[in-house]
Design a protein around this motif. Structure first.
Motif, PDB file in Angstrom:
ATOM      1  N   GLY A 233       0.991  -1.833   0.272  1.00 12.43           N
ATOM      2  CA  GLY A 233      -0.131   0.129   0.282  1.00 12.43           C
ATOM      3  C   GLY A 233       1.003   1.264  -0.048  1.00 12.43           C
ATOM      4  N   GLN A 234       2.142   1.191   0.527  1.00 12.54           N
ATOM      5  CA  GLN A 234       2.700   2.589   0.397  1.00 12.54           C
ATOM      6  C   GLN A 234       3.316   3.134  -1.039  1.00 12.54           C
ATOM      7  OE1 GLN A 234       4.454   4.238   3.551  1.00 12.54           O
ATOM      8  NE2 GLN A 234       2.407   3.397   4.678  1.00 12.54           N
ATOM      9  N   VAL A 235       3.825   1.942  -1.698  1.00 14.82           N
ATOM     10  CA  VAL A 235       4.417   2.284  -2.737  1.00 14.82           C
ATOM     11  C   VAL A 235       3.405   2.451  -3.947  1.00 14.82           C
ATOM     12  CG1 VAL A 235       6.261   1.474  -2.660  1.00 14.82           C
ATOM     13  CG2 VAL A 235       5.143  -0.070  -3.403  1.00 14.82           C
ATOM     14  N   LEU A 236       1.646   1.657  -3.793  1.00 20.05           N
ATOM     15  CA  LEU A 236       1.018   1.626  -4.622  1.00 20.05           C
ATOM     16  C   LEU A 236       0.620   3.170  -4.883  1.00 20.05           C
ATOM     17  CD1 LEU A 236      -0.791   0.130  -6.315  1.00 20.05           C
ATOM     18  CD2 LEU A 236      -2.711  -0.521  -4.380  1.00 20.05           C
ATOM     19  N   ARG A 237       0.793   3.736  -6.382  1.00 20.11           N
ATOM     20  CA  ARG A 237       0.052   5.012  -6.494  1.00 20.11           C
ATOM     21  C   ARG A 237      -1.458   5.209  -6.888  1.00 20.11           C
ATOM     22  NH1 ARG A 237       2.607   5.528  -3.167  1.00 20.11           N
ATOM     23  NH2 ARG A 237       4.854   6.622  -2.799  1.00 20.11           N
ATOM     24  N   ARG A 238      -1.614   4.122  -7.821  1.00 20.09           N
ATOM     25  CA  ARG A 238      -3.124   4.151  -8.967  1.00 20.09           C
ATOM     26  C   ARG A 238      -3.158   3.200  -9.061  1.00 20.09           C
ATOM     27  NH1 ARG A 238      -1.514   7.998 -12.221  1.00 20.09           N
ATOM     28  NH2 ARG A 238      -0.655   6.424 -13.450  1.00 20.09           N
ATOM     29  N   VAL A 239      -4.605   2.722  -8.830  1.00 13.84           N
ATOM     30  CA  VAL A 239      -5.600   1.448  -9.660  1.00 13.84           C
ATOM     31  C   VAL A 239      -6.376   1.925 -10.914  1.00 13.84           C
ATOM     32  CG1 VAL A 239      -5.754  -0.789  -9.080  1.00 13.84           C
ATOM     33  CG2 VAL A 239      -4.283   0.113  -7.866  1.00 13.84           C
ATOM     34  N   GLU A 240      -6.452   1.366 -11.739  1.00 10.37           N
ATOM     35  CA  GLU A 240      -8.017   1.690 -12.282  1.00 10.37           C
ATOM     36  C   GLU A 240      -7.951   0.846 -13.793  1.00 10.37           C
ATOM     37  OE1 GLU A 240      -5.127   4.765 -15.509  1.00 10.37           O
ATOM     38  OE2 GLU A 240      -5.664   5.635 -13.740  1.00 10.37           O
ATOM     39  N   PRO A 241      -9.184   0.959 -13.596  1.00 11.87           N
ATOM     40  CA  PRO A 241      -9.826   0.274 -14.860  1.00 11.87           C
ATOM     41  C   PRO A 241      -9.291   0.378 -16.457  1.00 11.87           C
ATOM     42  CG  PRO A 241     -11.659   1.364 -13.897  1.00 11.87           C
ATOM     43  CD  PRO A 241     -10.732   1.893 -13.257  1.00 11.87           C
ATOM     44  N   SER A 242      -9.080  -0.979 -16.410  1.00 10.56           N
ATOM     45  CA  SER A 242      -8.851  -0.140 -18.109  1.00 10.56           C
ATOM     46  C   SER A 242      -9.427  -1.463 -19.031  1.00 10.56           C
ATOM     47  CB  SER A 242      -7.100  -0.580 -18.033  1.00 10.56           C
ATOM     48  OG  SER A 242      -6.270  -1.072 -19.556  1.00 10.56           O
TER      49      SER A 242
ATOM     50  N   GLY B 250      -9.586  -5.502 -17.484  1.00  4.26           N
ATOM     51  CA  GLY B 250      -8.148  -4.957 -16.812  1.00  4.26           C
ATOM     52  C   GLY B 250      -8.349  -4.200 -16.287  1.00  4.26           C
ATOM     53  N   ALA B 251      -6.993  -4.021 -15.842  1.00  2.00           N
ATOM     54  CA  ALA B 251      -7.041  -3.115 -14.466  1.00  2.00           C
ATOM     55  C   ALA B 251      -5.549  -2.183 -15.017  1.00  2.00           C
ATOM     56  CB  ALA B 251      -6.702  -3.987 -13.116  1.00  2.00           C
ATOM     57  N   ARG B 252      -4.793  -1.395 -14.708  1.00  2.00           N
ATOM     58  CA  ARG B 252      -3.866  -0.086 -14.201  1.00  2.00           C
ATOM     59  C   ARG B 252      -3.238  -0.385 -13.098  1.00  2.00           C
ATOM     60  NH1 ARG B 252      -1.733   0.375 -19.087  1.00  2.00           N
ATOM     61  NH2 ARG B 252      -3.459   1.115 -20.062  1.00  2.00           N
ATOM     62  N   VAL B 253      -2.262  -0.686 -13.207  1.00  2.00           N
ATOM     63  CA  VAL B 253      -1.842  -0.445 -11.515  1.00  2.00           C
ATOM     64  C   VAL B 253      -0.372   0.090 -11.671  1.00  2.00           C
ATOM     65  CG1 VAL B 253      -0.912  -1.820  -9.491  1.00  2.00           C
ATOM     66  CG2 VAL B 253      -2.624  -2.632 -11.047  1.00  2.00           C
ATOM     67  N   VAL B 254      -0.235   1.120 -10.678  1.00  2.00           N
ATOM     68  CA  VAL B 254       1.055   2.076 -10.800  1.00  2.00           C
ATOM     69  C   VAL B 254       1.464   2.253  -9.234  1.00  2.00           C
ATOM     70  CG1 VAL B 254       2.273   4.570 -11.216  1.00  2.00           C
ATOM     71  CG2 VAL B 254      -0.035   3.883 -13.095  1.00  2.00           C
ATOM     72  N   PHE B 255       2.902   1.232  -9.242  1.00  2.00           N
ATOM     73  CA  PHE B 255       3.435   1.243  -8.048  1.00  2.00           C
ATOM     74  C   PHE B 255       4.677   2.469  -8.310  1.00  2.00           C
ATOM     75  CE2 PHE B 255       1.462  -2.655  -8.198  1.00  2.00           C
ATOM     76  CZ  PHE B 255       1.598  -3.351  -7.414  1.00  2.00           C
ATOM     77  N   GLU B 256       5.329   2.990  -7.253  1.00  2.00           N
ATOM     78  CA  GLU B 256       6.578   3.829  -7.614  1.00  2.00           C
ATOM     79  C   GLU B 256       7.403   3.362  -6.462  1.00  2.00           C
ATOM     80  OE1 GLU B 256       5.257   7.902  -6.569  1.00  2.00           O
ATOM     81  OE2 GLU B 256       4.515   8.191  -8.582  1.00  2.00           O
TER      82      GLU B 256
END
Length: 168
Positions: free
Chosen positions: A102-111, A115-121
């Motif tokens: 959760g600390q590095v998860l920036r965004r999760v959105e439908p695609s 589908g789903a697009r997941v962004v980690f930093e």
């Protein structure tokens, strides 16, 4: 003060009284009425904006639910675990948080519909690979597209991942 007031002639007292009343009215307007009126106008504009947002969001919520509905048939993992009809983006978000990301998860959105697009930093590369393997093993979800960018911290990357359920 009373002696000073009584020492003034009637026209001076009248002028000072009218000036004092005018000062109270002016101060009342600028210190009370105008700020209240401006805040009221701002709140009314914000209410109009929120209502417009709600009008836009209601069909969008139905569309998102429909996306989740399309995914419902494909939410059973390879091991037979049922994901409760949960949309892929919600499942990915929940799974990442349960894995301690959760600390590095920036965004999760439908695609798209399934589908789903997941962004980690700045996620640890090894942690990311374990998470992706866990998604595959527990839910049958695959990463169809992975974009990684190295960051200054050794062993960490910024990641953009497109998740999909095969055959959905």
């Amino acid at each position: 003060m009373t002696a000073w007031w009584n020492g003034l002639n009637a026209s001076e007292r009248r002028t000072l009284s009218i000036g004092g009343i005018a000062l109270v009215v002016i101060l009342g307007y600028f210190l009370v009425w105008q700020p209240v009126h401006q805040e009221s106008a701002r709140l009314q504009e914000e209410l109009r904006t929120q209502r417009a947002l709600l009008a836009w969001a209601q069909p969008t919520v139905a569309e998102i639910r429909a996306m989740g509905g399309v995914f419902d048939a494909a939410t059973e993992g390879e091991d037979g675990e049922d994901n409760g009809g949960q949309a892929l983006f919600a499942l990915a978000d929940q799974h990442a948080r349960q894995a301690g990301l959760g600390q590095v998860l920036r965004r999760v959105e439908p695609s798209g519909p399934t589908g789903a697009r997941v962004v980690f930093e700045q996620i640890g590369f090894d942690e990311l690979m374990r998470w992706l393997a866990s998604l595959r093993d527990q839910h049958g979800i695959q990463a169809n597209q992975v974009t990684l960018r190295r960051v200054e911290l050794e062993g960490r990357v910024d990641a953009q991942i497109l998740l999909e359920v095969p055959g959905a």
